[in-house]
Design an enzyme around this catalytic site. Structure first.
Site, mmCIF file in Angstrom:
data_model
loop_
_atom_site.group_PDB
_atom_site.id
_atom_site.type_symbol
_atom_site.label_atom_id
_atom_site.label_comp_id
_atom_site.label_asym_id
_atom_site.label_seq_id
_atom_site.Cartn_x
_atom_site.Cartn_y
_atom_site.Cartn_z
ATOM 1 N N TYR A 142 32.595 40.005 29.278
ATOM 2 C CA TYR A 142 32.738 40.703 27.954
ATOM 3 C C TYR A 142 31.711 40.136 27.021
ATOM 4 O O TYR A 142 31.409 41.103 26.111
ATOM 5 C CB TYR A 142 34.301 40.435 27.479
ATOM 6 C CG TYR A 142 35.322 41.359 28.063
ATOM 7 C CD1 TYR A 142 35.687 41.340 29.099
ATOM 8 C CD2 TYR A 142 35.912 42.230 26.869
ATOM 9 C CE1 TYR A 142 36.770 42.206 29.660
ATOM 10 C CE2 TYR A 142 36.859 43.145 27.575
ATOM 11 C CZ TYR A 142 37.270 42.983 28.846
ATOM 12 O OH TYR A 142 38.281 44.083 29.187
ATOM 13 N N LYS A 192 37.593 34.474 41.995
ATOM 14 C CA LYS A 192 37.056 35.455 43.127
ATOM 15 C C LYS A 192 36.189 34.068 43.370
ATOM 16 O O LYS A 192 34.696 34.294 43.595
ATOM 17 C CB LYS A 192 36.294 36.497 42.647
ATOM 18 C CG LYS A 192 35.760 37.599 43.707
ATOM 19 C CD LYS A 192 36.824 38.136 44.439
ATOM 20 C CE LYS A 192 36.098 38.871 45.639
ATOM 21 N NZ LYS A 192 37.130 39.409 46.672
ATOM 22 N N ASP A 224 41.489 39.915 44.389
ATOM 23 C CA ASP A 224 41.998 41.037 45.028
ATOM 24 C C ASP A 224 43.395 41.002 45.511
ATOM 25 O O ASP A 224 44.317 41.696 45.707
ATOM 26 C CB ASP A 224 40.975 41.550 46.097
ATOM 27 C CG ASP A 224 40.702 40.332 46.935
ATOM 28 O OD1 ASP A 224 40.835 39.206 46.565
ATOM 29 O OD2 ASP A 224 39.738 40.590 47.837
ATOM 30 N N ASP A 248 42.167 41.283 32.149
ATOM 31 C CA ASP A 248 42.427 42.690 31.502
ATOM 32 C C ASP A 248 43.007 43.497 32.599
ATOM 33 O O ASP A 248 43.915 44.341 32.318
ATOM 34 C CB ASP A 248 41.031 43.371 31.176
ATOM 35 C CG ASP A 248 40.948 44.577 30.586
ATOM 36 O OD1 ASP A 248 41.866 45.025 29.909
ATOM 37 O OD2 ASP A 248 40.168 45.506 30.989
ATOM 38 N N ASP A 252 47.417 45.139 32.706
ATOM 39 C CA ASP A 252 47.561 46.465 32.832
ATOM 40 C C ASP A 252 48.558 46.816 34.056
ATOM 41 O O ASP A 252 49.516 47.463 33.894
ATOM 42 C CB ASP A 252 46.471 47.498 32.682
ATOM 43 C CG ASP A 252 46.170 47.810 31.533
ATOM 44 O OD1 ASP A 252 46.344 47.319 30.563
ATOM 45 O OD2 ASP A 252 45.582 49.246 31.204
HETATM 46 C C1 IPM Z 1 42.901 45.206 26.147
HETATM 47 C C2 IPM Z 1 42.103 46.484 25.956
HETATM 48 C C3 IPM Z 1 40.589 46.148 25.358
HETATM 49 C C4 IPM Z 1 39.951 44.954 26.405
HETATM 50 C C5 IPM Z 1 39.697 46.918 25.169
HETATM 51 C C6 IPM Z 1 40.257 48.318 24.235
HETATM 52 C C7 IPM Z 1 38.579 46.548 24.344
HETATM 53 O O1 IPM Z 1 42.020 47.139 27.307
HETATM 54 O O2 IPM Z 1 42.916 44.622 25.174
HETATM 55 O O3 IPM Z 1 43.307 45.012 27.250
HETATM 56 O O4 IPM Z 1 39.420 45.407 27.317
HETATM 57 O O5 IPM Z 1 40.352 43.689 26.416
HETATM 58 MG MG MG Z 2 43.144 46.244 28.679
#
Ligand code: IPM
Ligand code: MG
Length: 360
Positions: A142, A192, A224, A248, A252
């Site tokens: 990042y 990884k 993975d 990240d 999700d």
């Molecule tokens: C998160 C989001 C952010 C990230 C984006 C919007 C920059 O996906 O907070 O998980 O990738 O960290």
């Molecule tokens: Mg995210």
């Protein structure tokens, strides 16, 4: 009476709507615990770009720095999708994380018993899930340099650098072990290391830090495989620690265990004693803007995390969480978690119901 100064950065889309409900809840909690909250608002994201030409104005960062804690809604809207990358709303998120040195991102994935049926996964697999994902937030690909897109030998090339310094790994490992100590004493470090040098160093440092926490059972998993195991058998996990990009993606993924992104809060913590930031893990959902339809629970639970991590008030945390559960138990549902026989509830009513539980 205690007084806390909270920077309120509502952002774009439905951010202001969910924030209104979280502020309501905090005011109710304040009355219970004799706390006065001073809320001060500032712009972030697209709305800040519209007014100042940048998504993270210096004044917003300054306010955040001098506050006791930061509550953030969400940033982004389709109308900003064509902006150059350096002024896109998402850039403000990265900027505030780096600007406040928020290196530890805590993303709990908890499945409320009342909502087991909203998960796309089998009820018996998700019932009882309680995972804490700890994502490193200020390093990795990042922020690594060199980065860019350029032309070499007549061909365009794009590149980013996946990089961790040992002290960056060490400090997130300490947060992870301490968090695991306060939970189920099981920590899974995700990397990884079979392919990436940066992961080999990550693993080495995590093992080194583990010596200071002999009570915590440490395991390692390739990313993975972790992505697969989170879906196959999520209950094997207690606390997970991982780098920025893997975290990240996995967070999700883990949010789907609970059925809706609208339920999950997060805390982004910096050095001890410094300001921390609390935000729902969902985005700004601009399609729902102004419809009183978005789920405020993730933001309300983020406020609960603020009480716990910034103000060390576990009782307030428990009260908010208990009140959310009571409202769900009574059958109230926003549209994202609606199911047959339940009571469809708007954003504002959901906030009001949780407030009345708190006041009981
Ligand atoms: C998160 C989001 C952010 C990230 C984006 C919007 C920059 O996906 O907070 O998980 O990738 O960290
Ligand atoms: Mg995210």
């Amino acid at each position: 009476m205690k007084t806390y100064n909270i920077a309120v950065l509502s952002g774009d889309g439905t951010g202001p709507e969910v924030m209104t409900e979280a502020v309501k809840v905090l005011n109710a909690v304040g009355k219970k615990f004799d706390i006065e909250f001073n809320f001060e608002e500032a712009l972030i994201g697209g709305i800040a770009y519209d007014k100042f030409g940048v998504p993270l104005p210096e004044s917003t960062l300054e306010l955040a720095k001098k506050s006791d804690a930061v509550m953030l809604g969400a940033v982004g809207d389709w109308k900003y999708d064509t902006l150059p990358p350096e002024v896109r709303p998402e850039k403000a998120l990265l900027g505030i994380r780096k600007g406040l040195n928020l290196f530890a991102n805590l993303r709990p994935a908890i499945v409320f018993e009342e909502l087991v049926s909203s998960s796309p996964l089998k009820a018996e697999n998700v019932s009882g899930v309680d995972i804490m994902i700890i994502r490193e937030l200020t390093g990795d690909v990042y922020f690594g340099t060199p980065k860019g897109v350029e032309t070499r030998d007549g061909k365009r090339v794009g590149f980013n650098n996946m990089i961790y310094y040992e002290d960056e790994v060490r400090r997130i490992a300490h947060v992870a072990f301490q968090t695991a100590m306060a939970r189920g004493k099981k920590l899974c470090s995700v990397d990884k290391a079979n392919v990436l040098d940066v992961s080999r160093l990550w693993r080495e440092i995590v093992v080194e830090v583990s010596k200071e926490y002999p009570e915590v059972e440490l395991s390692h998993m390739y990313v993975d495989n972790a992505a697969m195991q989170i879906i196959r058998a999520p209950k094997q996990f207690d606390t997970i620690v991982t780098g920025n990009i893997f975290g990240d993606i996995l967070s999700d993924e883990a949010s789907m265990l609970s059925g809706s992104l609208g339920l999950l809060p997060s805390a982004s913590l910096g050095e001890e004693g410094k300001v921390s930031l609390y935000e729902p893990i969902h985005g700004s959902a601009p399609d729902l803007k102004g419809k009183n339809a978005v789920n405020p629970i993730a933001t309300i639970l983020s406020a609960a995390m603020m009480m716990k991590y910034s103000f060390k008030n576990n009782e307030a945390y428990d009260l908010i969480e208990k009140s959310v559960k009571a409202v769900l138990k009574a059958g109230y549902r926003t549209q994202d978690i609606m199911s047959e026989g339940k009571k469809l509830t708007g954003t504002t009513q959901m906030g009001d119901l949780i407030v009345s539980e708190i006041n009981k």
